[in-house]
Design a protein around this motif. Sequence first.
Motif, mmCIF file in Angstrom:
data_model
loop_
_atom_site.group_PDB
_atom_site.id
_atom_site.type_symbol
_atom_site.label_atom_id
_atom_site.label_comp_id
_atom_site.label_asym_id
_atom_site.label_seq_id
_atom_site.Cartn_x
_atom_site.Cartn_y
_atom_site.Cartn_z
ATOM 1 N N TRP A 107 -2.538 11.224 -0.411
ATOM 2 C CA TRP A 107 -2.650 11.150 1.054
ATOM 3 C C TRP A 107 -1.414 11.767 1.676
ATOM 4 O O TRP A 107 -0.368 11.894 1.042
ATOM 5 C CB TRP A 107 -2.774 9.687 1.516
ATOM 6 C CG TRP A 107 -1.501 8.908 1.317
ATOM 7 C CD1 TRP A 107 -0.410 8.878 2.153
ATOM 8 C CD2 TRP A 107 -1.166 8.058 0.209
ATOM 9 N NE1 TRP A 107 0.568 8.065 1.629
ATOM 10 C CE2 TRP A 107 0.127 7.548 0.432
ATOM 11 C CE3 TRP A 107 -1.854 7.686 -0.961
ATOM 12 C CZ2 TRP A 107 0.756 6.693 -0.473
ATOM 13 C CZ3 TRP A 107 -1.212 6.837 -1.848
ATOM 14 C CH2 TRP A 107 0.062 6.343 -1.597
ATOM 15 N N ILE A 119 0.258 -15.348 -1.074
ATOM 16 C CA ILE A 119 -0.416 -14.512 -0.070
ATOM 17 C C ILE A 119 -0.226 -13.036 -0.439
ATOM 18 O O ILE A 119 0.617 -12.695 -1.276
ATOM 19 C CB ILE A 119 0.137 -14.765 1.352
ATOM 20 C CG1 ILE A 119 1.619 -14.372 1.424
ATOM 21 C CG2 ILE A 119 -0.055 -16.210 1.770
ATOM 22 C CD1 ILE A 119 2.173 -14.294 2.834
ATOM 23 N N ILE A 121 -5.440 -6.711 -2.913
ATOM 24 C CA ILE A 121 -5.441 -5.279 -2.618
ATOM 25 C C ILE A 121 -6.842 -4.764 -2.895
ATOM 26 O O ILE A 121 -7.435 -5.089 -3.930
ATOM 27 C CB ILE A 121 -4.393 -4.521 -3.452
ATOM 28 C CG1 ILE A 121 -2.996 -4.890 -2.971
ATOM 29 C CG2 ILE A 121 -4.637 -3.011 -3.370
ATOM 30 C CD1 ILE A 121 -1.908 -3.937 -3.376
#
Length: 240
Positions: free
Chosen positions: A43, A114, A121
Amino acid sequence: TREWPYGTAIRTYWPSPRHAEPWLESALDVKDRNGNPMPGYGWIFPVGDGTVNIGVGALSTMKGFRKLNLNTLLDQYAAIVREPWGLGAFTDKPRAWRLPMSCTRRHGPGWVAIGDAAGFINPMNGEGIDYGLESGMLAVEQFLADPATAPAEYDRIVGERFDGFLRTGRRFSFLIGHPWLLRTGLRVAVGTQAAADITLAVMGNLVDGSTPDAAGRTLRVADRVLRVADPVLRRTRPRS
Ligand SMILES: Cc1cc2nc3c(=O)[nH]c(=O)nc-3n(C[C@H](O)[C@H](O)[C@H](O)COP(=O)(O)OP(=O)(O)OC[C@H]3O[C@@H](n4cnc5c(N)ncnc54)[C@H](O)[C@@H]3O)c2cc1C
């Protein structure tokens, strides 16, 4: 591990004249200089401060993962986007982290896990920031309501909210671990505008199992198909 997929990703910041553009770019089929497919995705997105964020990631289920060098993968991807993005020299040393996609225990007396610590993910796109924020807020709400019951309540709520969807994502990661299925899937995923819209919604984390539109329906069908196919996909996955 073979049973519990995870990811790894590396990113850096590079000066670019296109640093203020509104678009990000993503490559689902990174190739080396000889045109051979590399296991991973890339990306690049404008940061607006004179630089762009450029990175690559890979899933442990992908063929070739064990021999993969993330720095090399980043170099290969950078070679593809260098010219169109007018990339200058590195301003930042590339840094890599693991992307945990499962966990064995996420609560106990007086504590909860958390975000990444809980394995939140999404294997379909490597995103974990929103799950980190959401699970953090849920944990706070539960501890404020009743510290004694908070860990078990938290576990129940995140289980209902995330577990099914992330399980679909893990099954998906075994699907794309098959190079032929990955190549065919990529062709279908961007083959028509309608398919590309769904792919974008999934990659952008704009959809989950309860989304009512075409992307949501596709995900629910994928969930049912992958549930049946999962044992076969795991058994027949190529050794990396
Ligand atoms: C290269 C890369 C690109 C990514 N891109 C995206 C993206 O575009 N979108 C997205 O949604 N997600 C992305 N992710 C995933 C995302 O970064 C994580 O899912 C998210 O940051 C998880 O947040 P977290 O708070 O759970 O964990 P972290 O962000 O890892 O925060 C944990 C913090 O705890 C600190 N810490 C660790 N041990 C201790 C200790 N013993 N004592 C005190 N502090 C400690 C760490 O230093 C860290 O600051 C990317 C990940 C990588 C590696």
